[in-house]
Enzyme design. Structure first.
Site, PDB file in Angstrom:
ATOM      1  N   LYS A 283       0.843  -1.195   0.000  1.00 37.45           N
ATOM      2  CA  LYS A 283       0.000   0.000   0.000  1.00 37.45           C
ATOM      3  C   LYS A 283       0.874   1.239   0.000  1.00 37.45           C
ATOM      4  O   LYS A 283       1.693   1.423   0.901  1.00 37.45           O
ATOM      5  CB  LYS A 283      -0.914   0.011   1.227  1.00 37.45           C
TER       6      LYS A 283
ATOM      7  N   ASP B 133      -3.245   4.307  -2.190  1.00 34.33           N
ATOM      8  CA  ASP B 133      -4.202   4.778  -1.174  1.00 34.33           C
ATOM      9  C   ASP B 133      -4.148   6.301  -1.081  1.00 34.33           C
ATOM     10  O   ASP B 133      -3.600   6.856  -0.129  1.00 34.33           O
ATOM     11  CB  ASP B 133      -3.830   4.111   0.167  1.00 34.33           C
TER      12      ASP B 133
ATOM     13  N   LYS C  78      -7.052   8.252  -1.724  1.00 32.82           N
ATOM     14  CA  LYS C  78      -8.399   8.705  -1.332  1.00 32.82           C
ATOM     15  C   LYS C  78      -8.861   9.938  -2.109  1.00 32.82           C
ATOM     16  O   LYS C  78      -9.077  11.006  -1.535  1.00 32.82           O
ATOM     17  CB  LYS C  78      -8.442   9.001   0.175  1.00 32.82           C
TER      18      LYS C  78
ATOM     19  N   ASP D 223     -13.091  14.794  -5.147  1.00 31.87           N
ATOM     20  CA  ASP D 223     -13.125  16.068  -5.866  1.00 31.87           C
ATOM     21  C   ASP D 223     -14.343  16.087  -6.771  1.00 31.87           C
ATOM     22  O   ASP D 223     -15.162  15.162  -6.724  1.00 31.87           O
ATOM     23  CB  ASP D 223     -11.815  16.227  -6.666  1.00 31.87           C
TER      24      ASP D 223
ATOM     25  N   THR E 269     -12.004   6.200  10.327  1.00 30.11           N
ATOM     26  CA  THR E 269     -12.126   5.594  11.662  1.00 30.11           C
ATOM     27  C   THR E 269     -11.709   6.562  12.766  1.00 30.11           C
ATOM     28  O   THR E 269     -11.914   6.291  13.945  1.00 30.11           O
ATOM     29  CB  THR E 269     -11.299   4.299  11.766  1.00 30.11           C
TER      30      THR E 269
ATOM     31  N   ARG F 217       2.557  -1.080  10.752  1.00 28.24           N
ATOM     32  CA  ARG F 217       3.599  -1.132  11.787  1.00 28.24           C
ATOM     33  C   ARG F 217       3.991  -2.513  12.302  1.00 28.24           C
ATOM     34  O   ARG F 217       5.189  -2.750  12.495  1.00 28.24           O
ATOM     35  CB  ARG F 217       3.226  -0.178  12.936  1.00 28.24           C
TER      36      ARG F 217
HETATM   37  O1  C5P Z   1       0.464   0.535  11.055  1.00 28.51           O
HETATM   38  P1  C5P Z   1      -0.955   0.101  10.848  1.00 28.51           P
HETATM   39  O2  C5P Z   1      -1.096  -1.407  10.678  1.00 28.51           O
HETATM   40  O3  C5P Z   1      -1.890   0.680  11.860  1.00 28.51           O
HETATM   41  O4  C5P Z   1      -1.306   0.727   9.430  1.00 28.51           O
HETATM   42  C1  C5P Z   1      -2.595   0.658   8.870  1.00 28.51           C
HETATM   43  C2  C5P Z   1      -2.636   1.416   7.584  1.00 28.51           C
HETATM   44  O5  C5P Z   1      -3.983   1.475   7.141  1.00 28.51           O
HETATM   45  C3  C5P Z   1      -2.147   2.850   7.670  1.00 28.51           C
HETATM   46  O6  C5P Z   1      -1.564   3.189   6.417  1.00 28.51           O
HETATM   47  C4  C5P Z   1      -3.423   3.635   7.886  1.00 28.51           C
HETATM   48  O7  C5P Z   1      -3.339   4.942   7.394  1.00 28.51           O
HETATM   49  C5  C5P Z   1      -4.416   2.827   7.060  1.00 28.51           C
HETATM   50  N1  C5P Z   1      -5.806   2.962   7.471  1.00 28.51           N
HETATM   51  C6  C5P Z   1      -6.251   2.706   8.751  1.00 28.51           C
HETATM   52  N2  C5P Z   1      -7.569   2.838   9.071  1.00 28.51           N
HETATM   53  C7  C5P Z   1      -8.438   3.200   8.139  1.00 28.51           C
HETATM   54  C8  C5P Z   1      -8.018   3.451   6.839  1.00 28.51           C
HETATM   55  C9  C5P Z   1      -6.686   3.328   6.541  1.00 28.51           C
HETATM   56  O8  C5P Z   1      -5.472   2.357   9.607  1.00 28.51           O
HETATM   57  N3  C5P Z   1      -9.716   3.280   8.443  1.00 28.51           N
END
Ligand code: C5P
Length: 239
Positions: free
Chosen positions: A34, A61, A63, A66, A123, A215
């Site tokens: 991603k 990603d 998003k 517009d 979220t 992460r």
């Molecule tokens: O590090 P982590 O596993 O939390 O990363 C989740 C990824 O998914 C990040 O890039 C975050 O921006 C994205 N994301 C999220 N929740 C959402 C939409 C996207 O955590 N509702």
């Protein structure tokens, strides 16, 4: 589709060299990478190309949100980049969604026709913010379901959704609607800043098609080992 193909690694790292190293290390073991706003704004489309040249499929990603023509033109550019999937805010409305889907179908890119996913309610927004800052009186879940249905009606391939929303979306939108779920933490891991999390197996059992993990993999001492552990946990969904 095997479990490894359903794992998407979020390349949220502020160092292009580190990102390339991760792709190099993980490309044979995970399904997709991603590329979000942070790496895209830092390194540009060349970074997407670099991931692809190393053999990784890309979920772009960014998003898009517009007026219909602008979103459609951005979608054409995404198709030309050869990404496997990209996303738009469903809040852009029916005309924008239809313009994007039409543009994607018209534009033949090197990677075929990308999947278009809809972003529902971020979220980071709860019931109170939704009401007092965005002006939406529905609960977050009701709004997610309302928007997921609109996305399906407009021909989007699916949505990005928190694991807690997955089963309700699956029930409402049917089995062919893609659900991509972030907020995944292996059993016993630290949640970081994610609040509503699920384990890999629980998210798959709820009906997610793809899991997005950042992460727990990219910050791990051994990212390949961490990815393999998560795939092993995904396999538990079948028991
Ligand atoms: O590090 P982590 O596993 O939390 O990363 C989740 C990824 O998914 C990040 O890039 C975050 O921006 C994205 N994301 C999220 N929740 C959402 C939409 C996207 O955590 N509702």
């Amino acid at each position: 589709m095997g479990f490894k193909d359903r794992l998407i690694v979020a390349l949220d790292v502020d160092d292009a060299g580190k990102a390339r190293q991760l792709v190099e290390q993980l490309r044979g073991s995970v399904g997709m990478f991603k590329v979000g706003l942070e790496p895209f704004c830092l390194y540009g489309p060349g970074f997407v190309k670099a991931v692809q040249e190393m053999g990784g499929r890309v979920f772009l990603d960014l998003k898009f949100h517009d007026i219909p023509r602008t979103a459609a033109q951005a979608a054409r550019a995404a198709v030309r980049m050869g990404v496997y999937m990209f996303n738009v805010h469903i809040a852009g409305g029916r005309e924008m969604l239809k313009a994007v889907v039409e543009a994607v179908q018209e534009e033949a890119g090197p990677g075929g026709i990308p999947k278009v996913l809809g972003v529902t309610v971020l979220t980071s927004l709860g019931t109170e913010e939704l009401r007092s800052e965005i002006g939406i009186d529905r609960s977050p879940l009701d709004q997610v379901l309302f928007w997921a249905e609109l996305a399906r009606e407009c021909g989007l391939s699916g949505v990005v959704a928190s694991p807690r929303e997955v089963s309700a979306i699956r029930a409402r939108c049917g089995k062919d609607f893609l659900i991509v779920s972030p907020g995944i933490r292996p059993a016993g891991a630290v949640p970081d800043d994610q609040i509503r999390i699920s384990t890999p197996a629980a998210a798959l059992r709820a009906g997610a098609d793809y899991l997005v993990v950042g992460r727990p993999i990219v910050k791990a001492a051994d990212p390949l080992q961490a990815a393999r552990e998560i795939i092993r946990e995904m396999e538990d969904a079948e028991e």
